[in-house]
Enzyme design. Structure first.
Site, PDB file in Angstrom:
ATOM      1  NE  ARG A 195     107.466   7.942 -51.530  1.00  0.00           N
ATOM      2  CZ  ARG A 195     108.811   7.852 -51.631  1.00  0.00           C
ATOM      3  NH1 ARG A 195     109.400   7.669 -52.803  1.00  0.00           N
ATOM      4  NH2 ARG A 195     109.557   7.927 -50.554  1.00  0.00           N
ATOM      5  CG  ASP A 224     111.358   6.686 -56.829  1.00  0.00           C
ATOM      6  OD1 ASP A 224     110.841   6.791 -55.703  1.00  0.00           O
ATOM      7  OD2 ASP A 224     112.251   7.462 -57.243  1.00  0.00           O
TER       8      ASP A 224
HETATM    9  P1  FDA Z   1      98.911  18.249 -58.948  1.00  0.00           P
HETATM   10  O1  FDA Z   1      99.897  18.068 -60.052  1.00  0.00           O
HETATM   11  O2  FDA Z   1      97.470  18.348 -59.302  1.00  0.00           O
HETATM   12  O3  FDA Z   1      99.350  19.501 -58.105  1.00  0.00           O
HETATM   13  C1  FDA Z   1      98.606  20.012 -57.031  1.00  0.00           C
HETATM   14  C2  FDA Z   1      99.206  21.334 -56.620  1.00  0.00           C
HETATM   15  O4  FDA Z   1     100.540  21.123 -56.158  1.00  0.00           O
HETATM   16  C3  FDA Z   1      99.375  22.330 -57.763  1.00  0.00           C
HETATM   17  O5  FDA Z   1      98.210  23.073 -57.959  1.00  0.00           O
HETATM   18  C4  FDA Z   1     100.542  23.161 -57.280  1.00  0.00           C
HETATM   19  O6  FDA Z   1     100.125  24.074 -56.291  1.00  0.00           O
HETATM   20  C5  FDA Z   1     101.422  22.131 -56.614  1.00  0.00           C
HETATM   21  N1  FDA Z   1     102.388  21.541 -57.566  1.00  0.00           N
HETATM   22  C6  FDA Z   1     102.353  20.287 -58.099  1.00  0.00           C
HETATM   23  N2  FDA Z   1     103.420  20.065 -58.903  1.00  0.00           N
HETATM   24  C7  FDA Z   1     104.142  21.195 -58.880  1.00  0.00           C
HETATM   25  C8  FDA Z   1     105.360  21.584 -59.500  1.00  0.00           C
HETATM   26  N3  FDA Z   1     106.037  20.760 -60.302  1.00  0.00           N
HETATM   27  N4  FDA Z   1     105.836  22.844 -59.264  1.00  0.00           N
HETATM   28  C9  FDA Z   1     105.180  23.682 -58.437  1.00  0.00           C
HETATM   29  N5  FDA Z   1     104.009  23.365 -57.825  1.00  0.00           N
HETATM   30  C10 FDA Z   1     103.491  22.140 -58.035  1.00  0.00           C
HETATM   31  N6  FDA Z   1     105.565  10.032 -59.769  1.00  0.00           N
HETATM   32  C11 FDA Z   1     105.816   8.835 -60.385  1.00  0.00           C
HETATM   33  O7  FDA Z   1     105.332   8.592 -61.492  1.00  0.00           O
HETATM   34  N7  FDA Z   1     106.622   7.917 -59.768  1.00  0.00           N
HETATM   35  C12 FDA Z   1     107.158   8.122 -58.538  1.00  0.00           C
HETATM   36  O8  FDA Z   1     107.873   7.261 -58.021  1.00  0.00           O
HETATM   37  C13 FDA Z   1     106.868   9.355 -57.876  1.00  0.00           C
HETATM   38  N8  FDA Z   1     107.372   9.621 -56.626  1.00  0.00           N
HETATM   39  C14 FDA Z   1     106.922  10.727 -55.943  1.00  0.00           C
HETATM   40  C15 FDA Z   1     107.289  10.918 -54.610  1.00  0.00           C
HETATM   41  C16 FDA Z   1     106.768  11.989 -53.900  1.00  0.00           C
HETATM   42  C17 FDA Z   1     107.152  12.148 -52.454  1.00  0.00           C
HETATM   43  C18 FDA Z   1     105.886  12.905 -54.531  1.00  0.00           C
HETATM   44  C19 FDA Z   1     105.287  14.048 -53.765  1.00  0.00           C
HETATM   45  C20 FDA Z   1     105.553  12.748 -55.857  1.00  0.00           C
HETATM   46  C21 FDA Z   1     106.069  11.680 -56.588  1.00  0.00           C
HETATM   47  N9  FDA Z   1     105.750  11.501 -57.930  1.00  0.00           N
HETATM   48  C22 FDA Z   1     106.060  10.300 -58.547  1.00  0.00           C
HETATM   49  C23 FDA Z   1     105.147  12.625 -58.713  1.00  0.00           C
HETATM   50  C24 FDA Z   1     103.626  12.531 -58.744  1.00  0.00           C
HETATM   51  O9  FDA Z   1     103.225  11.438 -59.519  1.00  0.00           O
HETATM   52  C25 FDA Z   1     103.023  13.808 -59.360  1.00  0.00           C
HETATM   53  O10 FDA Z   1     103.462  13.944 -60.684  1.00  0.00           O
HETATM   54  C26 FDA Z   1     103.360  15.078 -58.591  1.00  0.00           C
HETATM   55  O11 FDA Z   1     103.342  14.870 -57.228  1.00  0.00           O
HETATM   56  C27 FDA Z   1     102.332  16.190 -58.918  1.00  0.00           C
HETATM   57  O12 FDA Z   1     101.053  15.749 -58.573  1.00  0.00           O
HETATM   58  P2  FDA Z   1     100.229  16.280 -57.294  1.00  0.00           P
HETATM   59  O13 FDA Z   1      99.650  15.086 -56.629  1.00  0.00           O
HETATM   60  O14 FDA Z   1     101.075  17.120 -56.443  1.00  0.00           O
HETATM   61  O15 FDA Z   1      98.996  17.045 -57.907  1.00  0.00           O
END
Ligand code: FDA
Length: 325
Positions: free
Chosen positions: A187, A139
């Site tokens: 990732r 991570d």
């Molecule tokens: P965004 O936050 O814009 O969300 C897009 C849409 O997704 C939202 O409109 C909503 O519908 C849905 N959504 C997102 N978050 C939600 C929540 N908490 N509850 C409900 N719905 C939600 N970060 C990091 O700093 N280090 C790491 O190692 C990782 N590892 C990691 C692994 C995996 C498999 C994932 C999917 C994510 C991570 N992250 C992470 C977290 C990542 O950086 C980020 O904070 C989250 O994925 C939210 O960002 P989105 O890209 O989903 O977009």
């Protein structure tokens, strides 16, 4: 936008952690994002996910470890988890099982020799994972750890070339890191920590644009991109970029967090895409949980509604949440 920094600061407050842990209603919301507090509960949640055609990456929760004994205990937990996962091999496709590791949970933040200790611990876990037929991804944590984490990953890749690592699109350095690492398992996520404007894009549209630039580099590279986002526009763009780069479904995968956009996870898997669910478990859920609140105002509203009299348990501060409902 204004609440996010406050919540991310709160994610590192031991005092608030004690308060949040005492609230009985927190446990219900935590249970939406966290598989449970022990290995058996994690495996019980993982089993139907795997049966639905999704893959998993299990994370034993914990970060910012300041005691060597605690870092050692994390290694022991992972070794036990890997032994349990080894039994599942043969039931699912060979690439279905993965673990995710946070180097700060393995000792990276220890004041003396932290990086070396984390490297040794990660190496031990990677060796056990290889024997169990389970993949590993490291991570990404806050930006002060990025150089050390990528150096450790570089070192480990000498022995474990398939080791994955996470890059955070919000960091201004990440485009260059993508170019350097585009031949490996990466990732790509947006980034979940509170970072200063000197190192990270702050506005959502800047982060999305950076994500797209990084995504293009990874898709055009020779490695294996892991698209870790729930954002519909980025998921759609990934499909376009993959086609333009001549990639088949087996040449990249989508990844989402447990409890978030479950119907979309199923839709992608049913459409023939590889879809992996990041599945955390363990009683050190506080930091992870607060980052999920910071990402989505609706989660916060739900949580604040729970801040009413009668929602505190009698358990002493710091008591683990027990079984999540
Ligand atoms: P965004 O936050 O814009 O969300 C897009 C849409 O997704 C939202 O409109 C909503 O519908 C849905 N959504 C997102 N978050 C939600 C929540 N908490 N509850 C409900 N719905 C939600 N970060 C990091 O700093 N280090 C790491 O190692 C990782 N590892 C990691 C692994 C995996 C498999 C994932 C999917 C994510 C991570 N992250 C992470 C977290 C990542 O950086 C980020 O904070 C989250 O994925 C939210 O960002 P989105 O890209 O989903 O977009």
């Amino acid at each position: 936008m204004l609440l996010r920094p406050a919540l991310l600061a709160a994610a590192r407050s031991p005092r608030l952690e004690r308060t949040v842990r005492r609230m009985s209603s927190t446990r219900r919301l935590v249970g939406r994002f966290v598989a449970g507090d022990d290995e058996a509960q994690a495996i019980a949640v993982a089993t139907p996910l795997l049966a639905s055609g999704r893959r998993i990456s299990i994370d034993y929760l914990g970060e910012d470890t300041t005691e060597i004994d605690q870092a050692r205990a994390t290694v022991t937990h992972y070794l036990s988890l890997l032994a349990a996962l080894a039994h599942g091999q043969g039931f699912y496709d060979a690439l279905a099982l993965e673990i995710s590791l946070k180097l700060s949970a393995l000792g990276q933040a220890l004041p003396r020799d932290g990086a070396r200790i984390a490297l040794d611990h990660a190496r031990e876990i990677c060796a056990a994972a290889r024997a169990a037929g389970v993949a590993v991804t490291i991570d990404a944590e806050d930006h002060t750890t990025t150089d050390s984490t990528l150096a450790i990953v570089g070192d480990l890749r000498g022995d474990f070339p398939d080791l994955g690592t996470v890059l955070q699109a919000y960091l201004k350095r990440t485009e260059a890191d993508c170019r350097a690492l585009a031949g490996s398992r990466i990732r790509l996520c947006k980034g979940a920590y509170r970072e200063p404007p000197s190192v990270a894009f702050q506005r959502p549209e800047q982060v999305d644009a950076a994500y797209l630039r990084c995504l293009r580099i990874l898709m055009d590279g020779s490695g294996y991109p892991m698209i870790a986002t729930h954002d519909p526009r980025l998921i759609e763009a990934a499909g376009h970029y993959a086609r333009e780069a001549g990639r088949e479904h087996a040449d990249f995968e989508f990844q989402m967090l447990y409890g978030i956009r479950d119907p979309e996870q199923r839709r992608l898997a049913a459409a023939g895409h590889r879809l992996r669910v990041y599945l955390p478990y363990g009683d050190q859920w506080y930091g992870y949980f607060m980052r999920r609140l910071a990402e989505r105002p609706a989660n916060l509203t739900f949580f604040l509604r729970a801040l009413t009299p009668g929602n505190f348990t009698d358990s002493p501060p710091g008591t683990p949440a027990g079984r999540f409902s």
